[in-house]
Each structure stands twice: as structure tokens, then as C-alpha cells.
Scaffold this active site. Sequence first.
Site, short mmCIF file in Angstrom:
data_model
loop_
_atom_site.label_atom_id
_atom_site.label_comp_id
_atom_site.label_asym_id
_atom_site.label_seq_id
_atom_site.Cartn_x
_atom_site.Cartn_y
_atom_site.Cartn_z
N ARG A 47 0.75 -1.25 -0.09
CA ARG A 47 0.05 -0.20 0.01
C ARG A 47 0.83 1.26 -0.18
NH1 ARG A 47 -1.72 1.84 4.51
NH2 ARG A 47 -2.58 -0.41 5.20
N TYR A 99 -16.01 17.24 -16.10
CA TYR A 99 -16.28 15.65 -15.89
C TYR A 99 -17.57 15.36 -14.92
CZ TYR A 99 -16.00 10.77 -15.63
OH TYR A 99 -16.20 9.26 -15.36
N ASP A 171 -7.11 18.74 -14.53
CA ASP A 171 -7.45 17.66 -15.25
C ASP A 171 -6.76 17.53 -16.54
OD1 ASP A 171 -8.77 15.15 -16.16
OD2 ASP A 171 -10.35 15.69 -15.05
N LYS A 196 -8.20 6.44 -19.61
CA LYS A 196 -8.02 6.85 -20.98
C LYS A 196 -7.09 6.70 -21.81
CE LYS A 196 -12.18 7.44 -18.84
NZ LYS A 196 -12.36 8.83 -18.21
C1 LIG Z 1 -12.95 9.42 -16.86
C2 LIG Z 1 -12.45 10.84 -16.47
C3 LIG Z 1 -12.51 10.82 -15.12
C4 LIG Z 1 -12.49 9.71 -14.05
O1 LIG Z 1 -11.54 8.91 -14.18
P1 LIG Z 1 -12.09 7.45 -13.68
O2 LIG Z 1 -10.62 6.78 -14.26
O3 LIG Z 1 -13.27 7.04 -14.62
O4 LIG Z 1 -12.18 7.33 -12.13
C5 LIG Z 1 -12.17 12.43 -14.80
N1 LIG Z 1 -12.00 13.23 -15.65
C6 LIG Z 1 -12.15 13.05 -17.00
C7 LIG Z 1 -12.00 14.10 -17.98
C8 LIG Z 1 -12.41 12.03 -17.49
O5 LIG Z 1 -12.76 11.67 -18.81
#
Ligand SMILES: *Cc1c(COP(=O)(O)O)cnc(C)c1O
Length: 380
Positions: A47, A99, A171, A196
Site C-alpha cells: 500500500r 467531467y 485535469d 483513458k
Molecule cells: C474518466 C474521466 C475521469 C474519471 O476517471 P476514472 O478513471 O473513470 O475514475 C475524470 N476526468 C475526466 C476528464 C475523465 O474523462
Amino acid sequence: MKFNTKAIHGNQHHEEVTGAVMPPVFLTSTYAQKSPGVPVGEYEYSRAANPTRTALENALASIENGSRGLAFSSGLAATDCLLRGLKAGDEVIAMDDLYGGTYRMFTRIYKESGIVFHFVDFNDTDAFSKLLSDKTKLIWAETPTNPLMKLCDIKVIAELVKGRGIIFAVDNTFATPYLQRPLDLGADVVMHSATKYLSGHSDVIAGALVIKDAALGEQLHFQQFATGATLGPHDSYLVLRGIKTLHLRMQRHGENGEKVAEFLENHPKVKQVFYPGLKSHPFHGLAKTQMEGFGGMVSFTFKSGDKAEAVKFLENLKVFTLAESLGGVESLANHPATMTHASIPEDKRKAGGISDDLVRLSVGVEDIEDLLADIEQALK
Ligand SMILES: *Cc1c(COP(=O)(O)O)cnc(C)c1O
């Protein structure tokens, strides 16, 4: 090193015992100690740290030009780690187009525990500045945004908050460090849904924070270790593997994205296309200076404004798969109003421009002729 070299070698080295070029997947929860409190190596419990996760975290720091990378069990777990540092009464200024899951966490989890959120258009710097106070502890930006591809000027926001002890987080999921490096532009922390583009093959849920300042990195590592939403070794390996081809994939995503956007813009059934690479896009100028390309995400609406037409289009696609998520090698299509953004209340969603006829495409790296033919037949 330049970016493409960093994607493959940045902060990476072969495994010391065998010379393995790729890091082994260290499937272990714990590590032997020679004497109580004296571990054989530098690891004690997974962890806190695991060598495969460390390899990924080092690569993340390298590609975003940060001092520390942290890998989490999802993108939202990464965001959560940052938010946990806040206390009741602290204020957050966030962009007004986020998001859906981030918005849900802010308004339904952290607002409940007394943190104050202001949502504002970051391009309205007067409105933004008026919200800044001694209570402001975190600025949260997403650029380009999901699904309307709005941008904000990272440098401008960084200047406005500089020297006030405020954490400025971006982000960077949509752009990836191949197209945009927020830490170089003045942000303190970059967040990723590594689910992603970073992993790129739609086979893992993962998240990341990359931190510019080492002391803040240490603080966030403590937070991660103490709350426990770390990424497992096998998933860490998958994301690291993905990063090694990030530059190749992003190049093709961008080429295909541009062609899909142009095709849609010239199609008689299409009303508006949201893609920062188009001259018609309101943030095209900023995109050209802040980003090194425009990526593979394209959204559009129909002239009819008709939800049924959008639904029919999505049902008719054959090469594109109708599915949540984005950023994988395969092309995906999504209906934000009923899928990814369903957690945003209808009035807020519509006021923000996410209409019922809006379709979002994650343009993959297939042959462009096949993608355009698929879109053409589905529109017909
Ligand atoms: C998918 C996404 C998230 C969240 O991420 P997860 O891996 O699904 O928890 C946050 N910001 C953006 C822009 C996203 O496309």
C-alpha cells in the site's frame, strides 16, 4: 530528453537483478525484513509502495515534468486524494464545465462535509478573481473539457493565484502530456484518468496525480498511503506499457480527429462541431498556443436538434462502438445526456450546453477511410 524518448525511457531503468527491460509485475503485498523495522530492500508493504507501481509513478513524473507521480485505483480516487486535504470552510473554485463524476464528487460528497464550491467560467477572469479569498485552497480546471471541448488559459489562471498558497490542479485527461503540460504552464498538480489515453487500450481503470513541488508530493503520498486507493501492480504494468506508445497513438488520434471534425463540419445534417482544431471553435486560438495539437475527441449536434436522430445515429454505427469512456485505440461513441453526464441535473446540463442531440466521439487509430464511411452511413 524530448517527449517521445521520455515516454519510453523517462525515469525508467532495466530491472537490476536480471536485466529485464520491462519491470516485472511484483505481485507481492509485503517484503522480507532482516531485523524488525529493517527491510531487505526499500519496500515494506505494497500500500505504501510496490516496485511496479513505483516504475509507473516515475514514468508519470517524467512525462508531465513533475517531481512526483502517484498512481491510484481510478481517476476519481486521484481527485479524491487531493480533495481530502481540505477542511470544512475551505473553498474550491472549479470550472463550470467538468467531467460528470468530478462534479458529482464535489457536490454530493465534499459539499456535504462543509467544503464550499464555486463553479465559474475560467475565461471570465473578473468573475474568477472576485471569488478568490483567504479561504480559497484549491483551483480545479479541466481543459479541454468533456464533452464541449472548452479551454481555459492555464498560464493566466496560474498568474492570478500565484503566491497565495493555493493549489492549482488541472485535469489533463483529454489532452495528455503529449499535447499539453500544465506544470510547465504554472499549475501545481496534474490529474489523470489513466483509464483513458495514458493506458490507451480500454483494459484498465486507473488514475494519477503528478505534482510539481516535492513537499506537496510527499504530503499527497502520505494521503494516498493513509487512505489506500492505490493502483495494483498488474494494472500499474498495463498503464506503464500504455505510456510507452502514448506519443504514437496521440499522433494518430489527432490526425484522425481532425479529419472527422472537418467531415462533420461539412455535413448537411450537422449543426455544430466542437473540436479545438477547427477555425470555427471559440478557443482555436488558445488551443494553438497552449496545446501541441488537438487530440481525438470530437463532439457535435444535429441541425434537427432532435434527440431521436442522435440516438438513431449511435445505434447505426458499426466501426464505432457505443460505450462510455474514451481514449482507447478503438473508436467509441457516446450520448453524454444519458450516459457520461447523466449525473448532472437536467437544467444545469442543458444550461451548460449539453443538449439531448449532442454526440461525443472518441476517434480511435483505425484507418480514417473506414471511420468516415461509418459516420457517413450512420448519418444517412
Ligand atoms: C474518466 C474521466 C475521469 C474519471 O476517471 P476514472 O478513471 O473513470 O475514475 C475524470 N476526468 C475526466 C476528464 C475523465 O474523462
